[in-house]
Scaffold this motif. Sequence first.
Motif, PDB file in Angstrom:
ATOM      1  N   PHE A  10       7.357   7.779  10.963  1.00  0.00           N
ATOM      2  CA  PHE A  10       6.243   6.946  10.485  1.00  0.00           C
ATOM      3  C   PHE A  10       6.436   5.441  10.702  1.00  0.00           C
ATOM      4  O   PHE A  10       5.438   4.720  10.797  1.00  0.00           O
ATOM      5  CB  PHE A  10       5.895   7.265   9.026  1.00  0.00           C
ATOM      6  CG  PHE A  10       6.858   6.790   7.984  1.00  0.00           C
ATOM      7  CD1 PHE A  10       6.966   5.444   7.658  1.00  0.00           C
ATOM      8  CD2 PHE A  10       7.647   7.689   7.283  1.00  0.00           C
ATOM      9  CE1 PHE A  10       7.843   5.002   6.683  1.00  0.00           C
ATOM     10  CE2 PHE A  10       8.521   7.256   6.295  1.00  0.00           C
ATOM     11  CZ  PHE A  10       8.613   5.908   6.003  1.00  0.00           C
ATOM     12  N   PRO A  11       7.684   4.913  10.810  1.00  0.00           N
ATOM     13  CA  PRO A  11       7.773   3.477  11.100  1.00  0.00           C
ATOM     14  C   PRO A  11       7.154   3.080  12.442  1.00  0.00           C
ATOM     15  O   PRO A  11       6.753   1.925  12.623  1.00  0.00           O
ATOM     16  CB  PRO A  11       9.285   3.207  11.095  1.00  0.00           C
ATOM     17  CG  PRO A  11       9.835   4.238  10.154  1.00  0.00           C
ATOM     18  CD  PRO A  11       9.008   5.464  10.455  1.00  0.00           C
ATOM     19  N   TYR A  56       0.877  -1.172   0.000  1.00  0.00           N
ATOM     20  CA  TYR A  56       0.000   0.000   0.000  1.00  0.00           C
ATOM     21  C   TYR A  56       0.916   1.224   0.000  1.00  0.00           C
ATOM     22  O   TYR A  56       1.960   1.208   0.636  1.00  0.00           O
ATOM     23  CB  TYR A  56      -0.836   0.076   1.269  1.00  0.00           C
ATOM     24  CG  TYR A  56      -1.979  -0.893   1.410  1.00  0.00           C
ATOM     25  CD1 TYR A  56      -3.288  -0.474   1.277  1.00  0.00           C
ATOM     26  CD2 TYR A  56      -1.753  -2.230   1.726  1.00  0.00           C
ATOM     27  CE1 TYR A  56      -4.350  -1.347   1.446  1.00  0.00           C
ATOM     28  CE2 TYR A  56      -2.808  -3.115   1.892  1.00  0.00           C
ATOM     29  CZ  TYR A  56      -4.107  -2.668   1.758  1.00  0.00           C
ATOM     30  OH  TYR A  56      -5.156  -3.544   1.925  1.00  0.00           O
ATOM     31  N   GLU A  57       0.496   2.274  -0.649  1.00  0.00           N
ATOM     32  CA  GLU A  57       1.245   3.528  -0.529  1.00  0.00           C
ATOM     33  C   GLU A  57       0.889   4.128   0.830  1.00  0.00           C
ATOM     34  O   GLU A  57       1.489   3.794   1.831  1.00  0.00           O
ATOM     35  CB  GLU A  57       0.905   4.491  -1.667  1.00  0.00           C
ATOM     36  CG  GLU A  57       1.767   5.732  -1.657  1.00  0.00           C
ATOM     37  CD  GLU A  57       1.388   6.723  -2.745  1.00  0.00           C
ATOM     38  OE1 GLU A  57       2.236   7.538  -3.108  1.00  0.00           O
ATOM     39  OE2 GLU A  57       0.236   6.690  -3.243  1.00  0.00           O
ATOM     40  N   ALA A  58      -0.081   5.015   0.891  1.00  0.00           N
ATOM     41  CA  ALA A  58      -0.575   5.556   2.158  1.00  0.00           C
ATOM     42  C   ALA A  58       0.554   6.031   3.057  1.00  0.00           C
ATOM     43  O   ALA A  58       0.542   5.815   4.270  1.00  0.00           O
ATOM     44  CB  ALA A  58      -1.428   4.512   2.884  1.00  0.00           C
ATOM     45  N   VAL A  59       1.529   6.676   2.464  1.00  0.00           N
ATOM     46  CA  VAL A  59       2.642   7.250   3.214  1.00  0.00           C
ATOM     47  C   VAL A  59       3.168   8.423   2.408  1.00  0.00           C
ATOM     48  O   VAL A  59       3.106   8.424   1.174  1.00  0.00           O
ATOM     49  CB  VAL A  59       3.771   6.211   3.449  1.00  0.00           C
ATOM     50  CG1 VAL A  59       4.419   5.807   2.133  1.00  0.00           C
ATOM     51  CG2 VAL A  59       4.818   6.734   4.432  1.00  0.00           C
ATOM     52  N   LEU A  68       2.460   0.249  11.555  1.00  0.00           N
ATOM     53  CA  LEU A  68       1.669  -0.662  12.379  1.00  0.00           C
ATOM     54  C   LEU A  68       0.499  -1.241  11.587  1.00  0.00           C
ATOM     55  O   LEU A  68       0.010  -2.325  11.881  1.00  0.00           O
ATOM     56  CB  LEU A  68       1.142   0.068  13.616  1.00  0.00           C
ATOM     57  CG  LEU A  68       2.196   0.400  14.678  1.00  0.00           C
ATOM     58  CD1 LEU A  68       1.655   1.438  15.649  1.00  0.00           C
ATOM     59  CD2 LEU A  68       2.639  -0.843  15.423  1.00  0.00           C
ATOM     60  N   GLY A  69       0.043  -0.514  10.568  1.00  0.00           N
ATOM     61  CA  GLY A  69      -1.065  -0.989   9.750  1.00  0.00           C
ATOM     62  C   GLY A  69      -0.654  -2.017   8.723  1.00  0.00           C
ATOM     63  O   GLY A  69      -1.447  -2.870   8.339  1.00  0.00           O
ATOM     64  N   GLY A  70       0.588  -1.941   8.246  1.00  0.00           N
ATOM     65  CA  GLY A  70       1.031  -2.866   7.226  1.00  0.00           C
ATOM     66  C   GLY A  70       2.074  -2.245   6.324  1.00  0.00           C
ATOM     67  O   GLY A  70       2.570  -1.140   6.578  1.00  0.00           O
TER      68      GLY A  70
END
Length: 653
Positions: free
Chosen positions: A475-476, A452-455, A481-483
Amino acid sequence: MKKYALIFSVLSVFSLAASAQTYRVKSPDNNLKLVLNVKDSITYSVNYKNNELISPSAIGLKLDKTTIGAGAKVLSAKPSAVNKTIRPLYGKDAVLTDNYNELLISFAGNYKLLLRAYNEGVAYRFITDLKDSVKVISEQAGFNLKGSPGTTIAETDNYTAWELAYNQFKSIDEVKEDKHAITPALYSYKNGVKLVIAEADLFDYPGMYVKKKGGNIIGEWAGYPATTKMGSWGDFVSVVTSRENYIAQEPGKKEYPWRVIIATDDDKTLLNNQLVYKLSKPSVLENTAWIKPGKAAWEWWHDAILPGAPIASGMENRSTQLYNFYTDFAAKNHLEYMMIDAGWSDNYDVKKPLKRTDIRAVIQHANEKHVGIFVWCVAAPLLKDLEANMDYLKDIGAVGIKVDFFDRDDQLAIKQLQTIAEAAAKRHLMVDFHGCSKPTGLQRTYPNIVNYEAVRGQECSKWDLTTNPVHHTTFPFIRMLGGPLDYTPGSMRNKSKDTFKPIAEGLPSTQGTRCHELAMFVVFDQPLAVFCDSPTEYEKYPDIEQYLSAVPTVFDETKPLDAKLGEYIALAKKKGNDWYVGAMTNWDARDINVDFSFLPAGATYTADLYTDAADADKNAEKYEHKTITVTRSTKLNLKLAPGGGAVVHLHGK
């Protein structure tokens, strides 16, 4: 006698007190406690090591025909304890311990509440068994945080963005009322405890945000789309123009998403907390042999410019010949894939390749080189004729698709992710979601979702300052935590804080040192690692090519070594007999001491060590590479420049 002893031990974990209608579920290590109180409504609280983190907070579902949680009457409460293992198809660890205590409470009105406590966190979900379908007018999810902790959150004014920078507040008192943030969201208590609010197992339901309301934190969801139109960038994005006064339409029988609360007093444990994955539905795919994570060459970030190449390059010269050049580079360096981004087909119809590229010839050439091809497409046009489009993508020989521009996480958009993943799986196509909401466990159910991108990723270095070493060391602990994520690391044009400037068109650069960039391949979770820079740039550094060819994207074991939110990260990952250590820092220079006592006794490793050069603070591209010998008694001091990093590749026998 053994049977009764077991029942007693399980019951004692939960301390059921039906007369007071107070129920407790504790983690196996007894550090976390979820307390549920049932009166006229349902409230819960969370304690960690005897400190209350969340004070009593109301939960429930307001449906069009009833309200779940109002006038609650308990019918039964069934505890259980689980201790088993999960063997993911791929990821950070080959084996996960799935150990938790659980309490299933049945209520009058045909609904249940399931509570779980793991050592990593606690979670709850509602389960309904109603006769007719319902509309969910709203969900009540309160998080009354005790003592005004600080917070690190990614705030937004819309329901369309997840590629966000994180804002840090010393206290939630500084956070504006009614402004929402994406989840996962992190909160920092004065005693050093970190608490993260997240969700898991999200199917056919809108994604959860958090916002401050009346001084407390509550959940928030996008309304169900009433009308949409094509718009936004390129006029190929489905944009919501009006919303209903409810958030979801659901069947009467429904398992609602898990509301997840993670707590720890050791920052580094967040780097390998896989609670969201554990809570999510196991894989529904029977045959998964075709799903193969790996690394990919890619042309988009550096505008397809190949300095020194013997062929014409640049975006205006994207062609069969140019894509074959990238494929040849991938084959030479043992990269499994080539990612072909926007520009190979009509944005509005994936079945119409542009004349300058013979996509079938490109894929045939790649097959001969044992390289798989991912192709980019847009979500809304893909969904318009999904079956025919997927058949076409399979027919041309693609092994995967990069699906972009969802830009929503209302109920319909969340359903679209599952629909695409399912259709792709039927055709043995892997999926890299872009322009999408954060992962919540669907990648466990459909492991053909490799990223997933979402970053806020490397692309943003083309136009602003947000993708910097502080971001990389933030962000790590939260987003991951989501994937997995698609950050697209690998820049070879590295700049210090003072020398970096965004470049929108042409050859961009990045913030942080060369070794900071190399550490991303160990620190970041990315089953599909997409290399952002030009093949001709990598070829200038044979020793770095050697490292990038070797470093895997999935591992057998992950060991966080030392970390502090927003400051530094050091962790080790094992694949086969080899170990990889990655370390990175924010804009502060620092020493990180690595203790190799995690290695097996009696083993000696030859290790490639990549570290910041002494003058990397002035020229961020400078690095040193040397070979050392490492055993479990080795203690290594890594000197990291501002925005610096280090990697160690330990070669096993």
